[in-house]
Design a protein around this motif. Structure first.
Motif, short mmCIF file in Angstrom:
data_model
loop_
_atom_site.label_atom_id
_atom_site.label_comp_id
_atom_site.label_asym_id
_atom_site.label_seq_id
_atom_site.Cartn_x
_atom_site.Cartn_y
_atom_site.Cartn_z
N ILE A 60 1.09 -1.25 0.03
CA ILE A 60 -0.13 -0.13 0.07
C ILE A 60 0.94 1.53 -0.51
O ILE A 60 0.92 2.21 -0.48
CB ILE A 60 -0.71 0.06 1.37
N LEU A 61 1.97 1.32 0.43
CA LEU A 61 3.02 2.61 -0.08
C LEU A 61 3.30 2.84 -1.22
O LEU A 61 3.42 4.15 -1.30
CB LEU A 61 4.26 1.63 1.44
N TRP A 62 3.67 1.61 -1.66
CA TRP A 62 3.96 1.98 -2.98
C TRP A 62 2.59 2.40 -3.94
O TRP A 62 3.05 3.05 -4.47
CB TRP A 62 4.65 0.92 -3.62
N GLU A 63 1.48 1.36 -4.04
CA GLU A 63 0.48 1.94 -4.56
C GLU A 63 0.03 3.24 -4.29
O GLU A 63 -0.62 3.63 -5.71
CB GLU A 63 -0.86 0.52 -4.30
N HIS A 64 -0.39 3.22 -2.70
CA HIS A 64 -0.62 4.72 -2.52
C HIS A 64 0.19 5.80 -2.71
O HIS A 64 -0.48 7.01 -2.92
CB HIS A 64 -2.24 4.45 -1.84
N TYR A 65 0.87 6.19 -2.27
CA TYR A 65 1.86 6.91 -2.19
C TYR A 65 2.84 6.98 -2.70
O TYR A 65 3.62 7.79 -3.41
CB TYR A 65 2.39 6.88 -0.62
#
Length: 203
Positions: free
Chosen positions: A81-86
């Motif tokens: 999620i760190l990569w996908e969203h941010y």
């Protein structure tokens, strides 16, 4: 997780039960289903998860306006999620595996929960003082966000089982661990016993 300083299958089993009984997504579904709806998160085809993980990921929608307000996950899914969203990579040398994570998009805050089940004294007594440094390491990832302020803030909490941390040793542990709890709060760590205060997550 230890019992009288000696690890064992029964102790590990009890600790796993505590983790399952305090699952954040399940708790919200049980207590706040009138207000929020959880849906299984689907990664876009162009954003395949970078890390393999069997941990669930849920999108959290506010029911009154059908608005996506956040994502709940745990373990290595945090980094997906760190990569996908941010659009951020882990900047630390080690990847921690948080027990629970709620990415709150409404207040631009990431809430991380570390769970500690105990049935006797052990090394975990010292390990909990590392929570403040873990929060700093998680925060390092968001400090690398581009575009200036405001940047995403990381909040950290500890979830303990009251059976040991408060009521163990014939109910003497509440006083025995008071200095531990006080110092965690001084370092900005929120403390839960057995269940969550949903307001802390902004829910």
């Amino acid at each position: 997780m230890k019992k009288n300083g000696i690890g064992g299958a029964n102790t590990n089993k009890s600790g796993l039960k505590f983790e399952n009984d305090t699952d954040l997504a399940a708790a919200i579904n049980c207590d706040l289903s009138y207000k929020y709806e959880l849906k299984k998160h689907i990664y876009p085809e162009t954003e395949k998860p970078k890390m393999k993980s069997n941990s669930p990921v849920f999108d959290v929608y506010r029911k009154d306006n059908h608005k996506l307000i956040g994502i709940i996950t745990k373990q290595y899914q945090f980094y997906n999620i760190l990569w996908e969203h941010y659009g951020l990579e882990n900047v630390n040398h080690k990847r921690w595996k948080p027990d629970e994570v709620f990415f709150n998009f409404e207040n631009n805050t990431v809430f991380i929960v570390e769970k500690k089940w105990q049935n006797g004294p052990g090394s975990v007594d010292e390990k909990i003082f590392g929570f403040v440094n873990k929060r700093r390491l998680y925060q390092n990832n968001f400090n690398s966000e581009q575009g200036g302020e405001p940047k995403t803030t990381v909040e950290f909490s500890a979830l303990f089982n009251s059976g040991w941390w408060l009521n163990g040793n014939n109910q003497k542990n509440g006083k025995h661990y008071q200095d531990y709890f006080d110092n965690l709060r001084i370092d900005g760590v929120k403390i839960f016993f057995d269940k969550y205060d949903y307001w802390w997550f902004g829910l």
